[in-house]
Write a protein that holds these residues in place. Structure first.
Motif, short mmCIF file in Angstrom:
data_model
loop_
_atom_site.label_atom_id
_atom_site.label_comp_id
_atom_site.label_asym_id
_atom_site.label_seq_id
_atom_site.Cartn_x
_atom_site.Cartn_y
_atom_site.Cartn_z
N HIS A 169 -2.37 -2.25 7.92
CA HIS A 169 -1.55 -1.79 6.16
C HIS A 169 -1.48 0.04 5.53
N LEU A 170 -2.98 0.13 6.28
CA LEU A 170 -3.41 1.27 5.51
C LEU A 170 -2.86 2.54 6.47
N LEU B 92 -3.45 -1.38 -4.10
CA LEU B 92 -4.91 -2.25 -3.23
C LEU B 92 -4.75 -3.32 -3.44
N ARG B 93 -4.74 -4.73 -2.58
CA ARG B 93 -4.89 -5.58 -2.93
C ARG B 93 -5.62 -6.19 -2.36
N ARG B 94 -6.20 -7.79 -1.98
CA ARG B 94 -6.69 -8.40 -1.38
C ARG B 94 -6.39 -8.60 0.22
N GLU B 95 -5.30 -9.09 -0.01
CA GLU B 95 -3.72 -9.23 1.49
C GLU B 95 -3.69 -7.85 2.60
N SER B 96 -3.44 -7.02 0.94
CA SER B 96 -3.47 -5.54 1.79
C SER B 96 -4.26 -4.52 2.11
N MET B 97 -5.80 -5.30 2.26
CA MET B 97 -6.88 -4.57 2.26
C MET B 97 -7.08 -4.53 3.89
N LYS B 98 -6.16 -4.37 4.92
CA LYS B 98 -6.56 -4.17 6.10
C LYS B 98 -6.24 -3.07 6.71
N LEU C 181 0.70 -1.52 -0.36
CA LEU C 181 0.44 -0.09 0.08
C LEU C 181 0.90 1.26 0.05
#
Length: 484
Positions: free
Chosen positions: A356-357, A347-353, A323
């Motif tokens: 990480h943001l 943005l990827r599925r595994e980074s959408m936490k 991210l």
């Protein structure tokens, strides 16, 4: 040698420290808010009666605080314009702060002299809304009668020094304060009266620029008053920064400044070419988005405070799982993208936490300030050590990432009144020179600020990879916008 005092008249309050002349140890301190009415919901006022600064000073110095003091140094908010008439009375309240009313006036002045490059050659940078030269143009356009009555131009620290000395015929300032006016050149060391006339419509009397260790005078009671300076220069002097040092300030917006032996002329408008309080130069690069990036992320993630955001970010890893946040939430000055918005990439599925943001917000803010550092490095400014200031500097997520992202040792000084301490150190210097015990070219060697020291160490390569990731997204989103 005894004791000296430094007083810092900031936009909101006066703080006074009384220091040991030899070591700089703070012995006593005083504080008082300015008795200024804040407009409803509009933040700080743009017009302030300078008498408020004197009343606050008197209150802060109460209870015998200055007893036994031999010399006083004055630091004050920069960019406050105090217009006086021929008798020395204020023509109107002082114009203070980043005055949005003056934005049109700044653009007018740029055009009137023939563009940004002409201003850069004249005084080191193009006019900005906060600067006194721009406020003069606003005055001439909007209050022509007041402009006509204006005969003398002072800034906040000049006016306070003049008042402390009993309003003598001689009015003084220092290189640091003068360098922020927009009508004094740090490169030539002289005023540009033609720029005052361009802005105001006629000439005005300007204070004499005295040397860093000179005294402005002595009060009727025999108290030595040093040259005084602006808050930025006083804080740098209080911290004890020198060649090889930079200061990164984390406010809502951010700034990066460093000590350099010569003035930098910058037609891009990214560098503001200031002088410091020692005879050196203090180029400054500003970003519009620093802690406001963290506050935005805190609200977006539904967290109560910045400490919670930091804790969450520490659960992620360098690079934030891909991210990248370009933190241009209010537009940006460095790079010059006044009308853009922020960007969240990778943005990827595994980074959408959330963690990480949170980490991306810290890395985005620090990479933006890293870009500002690169502007100075790109002009030959040596940066080996970085002082990190502001409340956010204490956050673990900032301290974990900053050394490797900046590629240098990071020093986090303990919170202290560095502008007031710098003013006191200037007073000690002037006192020592007047007594023949100090060299006019060498300031007193006071003990440095107590601080944490953080090294990039083995994380350096990781930090540089995160910077490259940020740079790639910035270049893809805003091609060619940033040229350090």
């Amino acid at each position: 040698m005894g004791i000296v005092a430094g007083l810092d008249s900031s936009p909101d309050f006066t703080r006074i420290v009384v220091c040991d002349t030899d070591t700089g140890a703070v012995l006593r301190q005083g504080y008082a808010p300015h008795p200024v009415e804040t407009p409803d919901g509009a933040g700080r006022p743009s017009d302030v009666d300078p008498q408020a600064w004197l009343l606050s000073l008197g209150e802060a110095a109460g209870g015998g605080l200055l007893e036994g003091v031999q010399a006083i140094g004055v630091s004050a908010q920069q960019n406050a314009l105090v217009p006086l008439d021929a008798q020395g009375n204020t023509v109107r309240p002082a114009l203070v702060g980043g005055d949005k009313r003056a934005q049109v006036a700044a653009a007018d002045l740029v055009d009137a002299l023939g563009g940004r490059e002409a201003w850069a050659q004249a005084v080191g940078c193009a006019p900005q809304a906060a600067q006194p030269v721009t406020k003069l143009r606003w005055l001439a356009k909007n209050e022509p009668e007041n402009a006509l009555r204006t005969a003398v131009l002072l800034q906040a620290h000049d006016w306070l020094v003049w008042q402390l000395l009993g309003r003598p015929v001689r009015r003084t300032t220092d290189r640091g304060g003068a360098s922020g006016t927009g009508y004094w050149s740090a490169a030539s060391g002289g005023y540009r009266p033609d720029l005052v006339e361009l802005a105001l419509g006629h000439q005005a009397i300007l204070p004499e620029v005295i040397g860093p260790s000179d005294a402005a005078g002595t009060t009727p009671e025999g108290l030595l008053i040093s040259a005084g300076t602006g808050e930025t220069m006083a804080a740098a002097f209080g911290l004890g920064i020198g060649l090889g040092d930079a200061v990164v300030s984390l406010g809502a917006s951010g700034s990066v400044m460093a000590v350099h032996p010569e003035a930098l002329v910058d037609q891009s408008g990214m560098i503001t070419s200031l002088a410091d309080a020692t005879g050196m130069h203090l180029p400054v690069v500003t970003t519009l988005n620093a802690v406001r990036t963290l506050r935005g992320a805190t609200e977006l993630l539904g967290l109560p405070d910045l400490e919670s955001l930091s804790d969450l970010a520490m659960k992620s890893t360098p690079g934030s799982h891909g991210l990248v946040l370009l933190p241009y939430l209010e537009g940006e000055r460095t790079p010059n993208l006044p009308h853009t918005a922020g960007t969240l990439a990778g943005l990827r599925r595994e980074s959408m936490k959330p963690e990480h943001l949170a980490r991306a917000a810290f890395e985005g803010m620090l990479c933006g300030l890293g870009d500002a550092l690169d502007v100075l490095r790109g002009r030959g400014v040596d940066v080996r050590r970085i002082f990190l200031l502001g409340q956010a500097a204490e956050l673990p997520a900032v301290q974990a990432a900053a050394p490797s992202l900046f590629g240098a040792q990071v020093v986090v000084p303990q919170p202290a009144d560095y502008a007031a301490i710098g003013a006191a150190r200037q007073a000690a210097w002037a006192l020592g020179v007047s007594q023949g015990t100090l060299d006019p070219r060498t300031p007193p060697a006071w003990q440095g600020a107590a601080a944490q020291v953080l090294e990039p160490g083995e994380e350096l390569a990781v930090g540089q990879a995160v910077r490259q990731q940020f740079t790639a997204v910035r270049e893809q989103t805003h091609p060619g916008a940033f040229r350090p």
